[in-house]
Scaffold this active site. Sequence first.
Site, PDB file in Angstrom:
ATOM      1  CB  ALA A  12       1.509   2.730  -2.551  1.00  0.00           C
ATOM      2  CG  ASP A  13      -2.853   2.737  -6.821  1.00  0.00           C
ATOM      3  OD1 ASP A  13      -3.974   2.156  -5.714  1.00  0.00           O
ATOM      4  OD2 ASP A  13      -3.241   2.252  -7.891  1.00  0.00           O
ATOM      5  CB  SER A  14      -5.834   6.119  -4.377  1.00  0.00           C
ATOM      6  OG  SER A  14      -4.952   7.625  -4.421  1.00  0.00           O
TER       7      SER A  14
END
Length: 76
Positions: free
Chosen positions: A32-34
Amino acid sequence: MLEKIKEIIAGQLNVEESEIKAESKFKEDLGADSLDLFELVMALEDEYSVEIPAEDLEKLLTVQDVMNYLSDKGVN
């Protein structure tokens, strides 16, 4: 609770539910990224009718952290 959260996470992060464990870290294990995390939080807020303030997000590193947080907020 874990099964429902896994379902939400799988849908938001495009990973298989079977890959998601309570100890899974969102960034390291699930990629996951931001933006992914922001969208995941919105989905959790919608599902459980809770508000997760931005300052609490940095504490939610694993699936278990999210379950503990929701439990603390009175979600079963």
